[in-house]
Design an enzyme around this catalytic site. Sequence first.
Site, PDB file in Angstrom:
ATOM      1  N   ASP A  37       0.820  -1.208   0.000  1.00  0.00           N
ATOM      2  CA  ASP A  37       0.000   0.000   0.000  1.00  0.00           C
ATOM      3  C   ASP A  37       0.855   1.260   0.000  1.00  0.00           C
ATOM      4  OD1 ASP A  37      -2.425  -1.267  -0.136  1.00  0.00           O
ATOM      5  OD2 ASP A  37      -2.848  -1.174   2.010  1.00  0.00           O
ATOM      6  N   LYS A  59      -3.463   3.462  -2.463  1.00  0.00           N
ATOM      7  CA  LYS A  59      -4.796   4.056  -2.504  1.00  0.00           C
ATOM      8  C   LYS A  59      -4.708   5.478  -1.993  1.00  0.00           C
ATOM      9  CE  LYS A  59      -7.334  -0.265  -1.852  1.00  0.00           C
ATOM     10  NZ  LYS A  59      -8.266  -1.003  -0.969  1.00  0.00           N
ATOM     11  N   MET A 173      -7.701   9.220   8.635  1.00  0.00           N
ATOM     12  CA  MET A 173      -8.163   9.680   7.330  1.00  0.00           C
ATOM     13  C   MET A 173      -9.222  10.777   7.458  1.00  0.00           C
ATOM     14  SD  MET A 173      -8.479   5.846   5.651  1.00  0.00           S
ATOM     15  CE  MET A 173      -9.436   5.254   7.066  1.00  0.00           C
TER      16      MET A 173
END
Length: 262
Positions: A37, A59, A173
Amino acid sequence: MRSRGTVYLAGAGPGDPKLVTLRTWELLAEADVILYDRLVNPELLNRAKPSARLVDCGKRSGKHTRSQEEINRMLVEEAEKGNQVLRLKGGDPGIFGRVGEEAAWCAEHGVPFEIIPGVTSGVAAPIYAGIPPTHRGISASVAFVTGHQGTEGSPEPDWKSLAAGVDTLVIYMGVGNLPSIRDVLLEGGLSPETPVALVRWGTMYGRQKALTGTLGDIVKQVQETGFRSPAVIIVGEVVRLREKLVWFTGEESGTVKETVPL
């Protein structure tokens, strides 16, 4: 014909390569295919054997290198070829890392898998910024919450209940949604004077940045300093401990205010 391989769903830790687990360190040198990732420290990939295939599954907000469905298929397809597959995720795979989805896909297709925990940024970043998520006499509870509000089929966090019932909130996030998160926490009963901290690139020497303030002024501070993700947000009285407990000497100084009066 090669026997079926195993899929290893492993946490790469919060950033500092020295915080990776020994089991993941072993697998880095053994894997035939590594799907990694965006937040995985590139230094860890240097551990891979020369013949290993490295696949970027990064991502970013609104920009996915590969869809989750494609990642699921690759895990199974590579294992069915007889490869040992390492799915390397930032932090801990079980904390907003979709490990359950990927493990379920393997199980449904008869592919053996192993899950290796990692050090999550929701604990490591605050600690490296001098903010223990719990502290006797100040915080007896902590909740890890996603800042992606009601996206990708997931229910929106019950912010009002969290505001009323949890001493420390650690939000992943959430920088992009900080204004709305602030609003719902205030609506949930938290005071505008509630301490808040953001920690960017936690545990990374020379890159970690911390910004502290209150619910009342943190959005303005983020806008004025240009503070960006990836970062975790800590909300609660434990943030006040940073003034006394800062120990990490690798914080980047400059455009981001290191501490402000609370």
